[in-house]
Design a protein around this motif. Structure first.
Motif, PDB file in Angstrom:
ATOM      1  N   ASP A  85       2.502  15.705 -12.612  1.00 19.52           N
ATOM      2  CA  ASP A  85       1.388  16.447 -13.218  1.00 19.52           C
ATOM      3  C   ASP A  85       1.457  17.928 -12.859  1.00 19.52           C
ATOM      4  O   ASP A  85       1.280  18.799 -13.715  1.00 19.52           O
ATOM      5  CB  ASP A  85       0.040  15.875 -12.776  1.00 19.52           C
ATOM      6  N   ILE A  86       1.715  18.232 -11.605  1.00 14.71           N
ATOM      7  CA  ILE A  86       1.807  19.619 -11.150  1.00 14.71           C
ATOM      8  C   ILE A  86       2.960  20.332 -11.855  1.00 14.71           C
ATOM      9  O   ILE A  86       2.823  21.471 -12.308  1.00 14.71           O
ATOM     10  CB  ILE A  86       1.964  19.679  -9.610  1.00 14.71           C
ATOM     11  N   SER A  87       4.079  19.644 -11.958  1.00 20.01           N
ATOM     12  CA  SER A  87       5.239  20.211 -12.634  1.00 20.01           C
ATOM     13  C   SER A  87       4.924  20.521 -14.096  1.00 20.01           C
ATOM     14  O   SER A  87       5.269  21.595 -14.602  1.00 20.01           O
ATOM     15  CB  SER A  87       6.409  19.244 -12.535  1.00 20.01           C
ATOM     16  N   MET A  88       4.239  19.608 -14.772  1.00 16.63           N
ATOM     17  CA  MET A  88       3.875  19.832 -16.174  1.00 16.63           C
ATOM     18  C   MET A  88       2.899  20.992 -16.301  1.00 16.63           C
ATOM     19  O   MET A  88       3.028  21.830 -17.205  1.00 16.63           O
ATOM     20  CB  MET A  88       3.261  18.554 -16.773  1.00 16.63           C
ATOM     21  N   LEU A  89       1.934  21.092 -15.409  1.00 17.14           N
ATOM     22  CA  LEU A  89       0.973  22.198 -15.451  1.00 17.14           C
ATOM     23  C   LEU A  89       1.661  23.538 -15.227  1.00 17.14           C
ATOM     24  O   LEU A  89       1.302  24.545 -15.865  1.00 17.14           O
ATOM     25  CB  LEU A  89      -0.131  21.979 -14.414  1.00 17.14           C
ATOM     26  N   LYS A  90       2.656  23.570 -14.360  1.00 16.69           N
ATOM     27  CA  LYS A  90       3.412  24.811 -14.131  1.00 16.69           C
ATOM     28  C   LYS A  90       4.174  25.215 -15.389  1.00 16.69           C
ATOM     29  O   LYS A  90       4.234  26.410 -15.726  1.00 16.69           O
ATOM     30  CB  LYS A  90       4.377  24.642 -12.947  1.00 16.69           C
ATOM     31  N   GLU A  91       4.737  24.243 -16.080  1.00 17.80           N
ATOM     32  CA  GLU A  91       5.455  24.531 -17.327  1.00 17.80           C
ATOM     33  C   GLU A  91       4.501  25.069 -18.388  1.00 17.80           C
ATOM     34  O   GLU A  91       4.828  26.001 -19.114  1.00 17.80           O
ATOM     35  CB  GLU A  91       6.176  23.282 -17.838  1.00 17.80           C
ATOM     36  N   ILE A  92       3.322  24.466 -18.464  1.00 14.40           N
ATOM     37  CA  ILE A  92       2.324  24.914 -19.442  1.00 14.40           C
ATOM     38  C   ILE A  92       1.876  26.334 -19.097  1.00 14.40           C
ATOM     39  O   ILE A  92       1.711  27.170 -19.976  1.00 14.40           O
ATOM     40  CB  ILE A  92       1.115  23.947 -19.471  1.00 14.40           C
ATOM     41  N   ALA A  93       1.671  26.599 -17.804  1.00 16.40           N
ATOM     42  CA  ALA A  93       1.219  27.923 -17.369  1.00 16.40           C
ATOM     43  C   ALA A  93       2.270  29.004 -17.696  1.00 16.40           C
ATOM     44  O   ALA A  93       1.904  30.138 -17.984  1.00 16.40           O
ATOM     45  CB  ALA A  93       0.921  27.909 -15.887  1.00 16.40           C
ATOM     46  N   LYS A  94       3.545  28.647 -17.638  1.00 19.73           N
ATOM     47  CA  LYS A  94       4.601  29.624 -17.977  1.00 19.73           C
ATOM     48  C   LYS A  94       4.498  30.070 -19.427  1.00 19.73           C
ATOM     49  O   LYS A  94       4.775  31.214 -19.755  1.00 19.73           O
ATOM     50  CB  LYS A  94       5.983  28.991 -17.756  1.00 19.73           C
ATOM     51  N   GLY A  95       4.124  29.141 -20.287  1.00 22.31           N
ATOM     52  CA  GLY A  95       4.047  29.421 -21.711  1.00 22.31           C
ATOM     53  C   GLY A  95       2.889  30.343 -22.080  1.00 22.31           C
ATOM     54  O   GLY A  95       2.903  30.985 -23.110  1.00 22.31           O
ATOM     55  N   ASN A  96       1.881  30.407 -21.227  1.00 22.44           N
ATOM     56  CA  ASN A  96       0.690  31.227 -21.544  1.00 22.44           C
ATOM     57  C   ASN A  96       0.852  32.644 -21.175  1.00 22.44           C
ATOM     58  O   ASN A  96       1.353  33.274 -20.479  1.00 22.44           O
ATOM     59  CB  ASN A  96      -0.564  30.662 -20.864  1.00 22.44           C
ATOM     60  N   GLU A 141       0.835  -1.201   0.000  1.00 20.85           N
ATOM     61  CA  GLU A 141       0.000   0.000   0.000  1.00 20.85           C
ATOM     62  C   GLU A 141       0.872   1.255   0.000  1.00 20.85           C
ATOM     63  O   GLU A 141       0.600   2.220  -0.717  1.00 20.85           O
ATOM     64  CB  GLU A 141      -0.923   0.002   1.226  1.00 20.85           C
ATOM     65  N   ASN A 142       1.942   1.246   0.786  1.00 19.99           N
ATOM     66  CA  ASN A 142       2.853   2.382   0.840  1.00 19.99           C
ATOM     67  C   ASN A 142       3.486   2.636  -0.531  1.00 19.99           C
ATOM     68  O   ASN A 142       3.570   3.785  -0.979  1.00 19.99           O
ATOM     69  CB  ASN A 142       3.925   2.131   1.900  1.00 19.99           C
ATOM     70  N   ASN A 143       3.915   1.581  -1.203  1.00 19.27           N
ATOM     71  CA  ASN A 143       4.497   1.730  -2.539  1.00 19.27           C
ATOM     72  C   ASN A 143       3.482   2.280  -3.529  1.00 19.27           C
ATOM     73  O   ASN A 143       3.819   3.122  -4.363  1.00 19.27           O
ATOM     74  CB  ASN A 143       5.059   0.395  -3.031  1.00 19.27           C
ATOM     75  N   ARG A 144       2.246   1.817  -3.436  1.00 11.40           N
ATOM     76  CA  ARG A 144       1.185   2.305  -4.325  1.00 11.40           C
ATOM     77  C   ARG A 144       0.952   3.798  -4.096  1.00 11.40           C
ATOM     78  O   ARG A 144       0.846   4.586  -5.043  1.00 11.40           O
ATOM     79  CB  ARG A 144      -0.107   1.516  -4.071  1.00 11.40           C
ATOM     80  N   LEU A 145       0.891   4.208  -2.838  1.00 15.10           N
ATOM     81  CA  LEU A 145       0.667   5.616  -2.513  1.00 15.10           C
ATOM     82  C   LEU A 145       1.850   6.490  -2.939  1.00 15.10           C
ATOM     83  O   LEU A 145       1.649   7.612  -3.421  1.00 15.10           O
ATOM     84  CB  LEU A 145       0.392   5.776  -1.016  1.00 15.10           C
ATOM     85  N   LYS A 146       3.057   5.990  -2.790  1.00 15.97           N
ATOM     86  CA  LYS A 146       4.234   6.742  -3.230  1.00 15.97           C
ATOM     87  C   LYS A 146       4.185   6.986  -4.727  1.00 15.97           C
ATOM     88  O   LYS A 146       4.545   8.063  -5.205  1.00 15.97           O
ATOM     89  CB  LYS A 146       5.521   5.989  -2.870  1.00 15.97           C
ATOM     90  N   LYS A 147       3.735   5.981  -5.480  1.00 16.56           N
ATOM     91  CA  LYS A 147       3.627   6.132  -6.928  1.00 16.56           C
ATOM     92  C   LYS A 147       2.585   7.190  -7.278  1.00 16.56           C
ATOM     93  O   LYS A 147       2.805   8.023  -8.160  1.00 16.56           O
ATOM     94  CB  LYS A 147       3.267   4.796  -7.570  1.00 16.56           C
ATOM     95  N   ILE A 148       1.468   7.190  -6.567  1.00 21.28           N
ATOM     96  CA  ILE A 148       0.423   8.194  -6.802  1.00 21.28           C
ATOM     97  C   ILE A 148       0.968   9.596  -6.543  1.00 21.28           C
ATOM     98  O   ILE A 148       0.744  10.519  -7.337  1.00 21.28           O
ATOM     99  CB  ILE A 148      -0.819   7.901  -5.926  1.00 21.28           C
ATOM    100  N   VAL A 149       1.668   9.762  -5.435  1.00 19.78           N
ATOM    101  CA  VAL A 149       2.234  11.071  -5.100  1.00 19.78           C
ATOM    102  C   VAL A 149       3.241  11.506  -6.166  1.00 19.78           C
ATOM    103  O   VAL A 149       3.252  12.669  -6.595  1.00 19.78           O
ATOM    104  CB  VAL A 149       2.887  11.046  -3.697  1.00 19.78           C
ATOM    105  N   ALA A 150       4.075  10.592  -6.625  1.00 19.78           N
ATOM    106  CA  ALA A 150       5.060  10.922  -7.659  1.00 19.78           C
ATOM    107  C   ALA A 150       4.358  11.337  -8.951  1.00 19.78           C
ATOM    108  O   ALA A 150       4.767  12.307  -9.607  1.00 19.78           O
ATOM    109  CB  ALA A 150       5.980   9.734  -7.910  1.00 19.78           C
ATOM    110  N   ASP A 151       3.306  10.624  -9.318  1.00 17.96           N
ATOM    111  CA  ASP A 151       2.551  10.963 -10.521  1.00 17.96           C
ATOM    112  C   ASP A 151       1.914  12.350 -10.387  1.00 17.96           C
ATOM    113  O   ASP A 151       1.921  13.146 -11.325  1.00 17.96           O
ATOM    114  CB  ASP A 151       1.460   9.921 -10.802  1.00 17.96           C
ATOM    115  N   GLN A 152       1.361  12.646  -9.210  1.00 18.07           N
ATOM    116  CA  GLN A 152       0.743  13.953  -8.995  1.00 18.07           C
ATOM    117  C   GLN A 152       1.776  15.066  -9.043  1.00 18.07           C
ATOM    118  O   GLN A 152       1.523  16.139  -9.594  1.00 18.07           O
ATOM    119  CB  GLN A 152      -0.007  13.978  -7.663  1.00 18.07           C
ATOM    120  N   ALA A 153       2.952  14.834  -8.473  1.00 17.17           N
ATOM    121  CA  ALA A 153       4.017  15.839  -8.505  1.00 17.17           C
ATOM    122  C   ALA A 153       4.443  16.103  -9.947  1.00 17.17           C
ATOM    123  O   ALA A 153       4.689  17.259 -10.330  1.00 17.17           O
ATOM    124  CB  ALA A 153       5.203  15.373  -7.668  1.00 17.17           C
TER     125      ALA A 153
END
Length: 93
Positions: free
Chosen positions: A82-93, A68-80
């Motif tokens: 996603d957030i990083s990609m959204l910040k990059e996209i927001a810079k371009g606008n 369960e801990n490994n599954r949750l760590k993967k979710i957190v990494a995926d969300q981080a």
């Protein structure tokens, strides 16, 4: 001669640890115990530090929590990511 690597379940490890303790109590040498269990001294030591004193049910619960801990760590990494990609996209606008 190559040995096939084996993975032991937590229940198997606990059973082998109990057997090792029983053999030592019966007067067998550490070498004889290692041969009977077909493990190295390092493996037995690692198992003792990780599973020593545990019951089979506790080991199952530990394994479940680790998964369960490994599954949750993967979710957190995926969300981080996603957030990083959204910040990059927001810079371009």
């Amino acid at each position: 001669m190559s040995k096939k690597l084996r993975r032991h379940s937590a229940e198997q490890i606990i059973k082998k640890l109990r057997n090792a303790d029983a053999m030592v109590a019966a007067g067998k040498s550490v070498g004889e115990v290692l041969q009977a269990l077909e493990v190295s001294e390092a493996t037995l030591s690692r198992w003792r530090s990780q599973y020593g004193g545990m019951k089979s049910e506790e080991a199952k619960r530990l394994k479940s929590l680790e998964e369960e801990n490994n599954r949750l760590k993967k979710i957190v990494a995926d969300q981080a990511l996603d957030i990083s990609m959204l910040k990059e996209i927001a810079k371009g606008n």
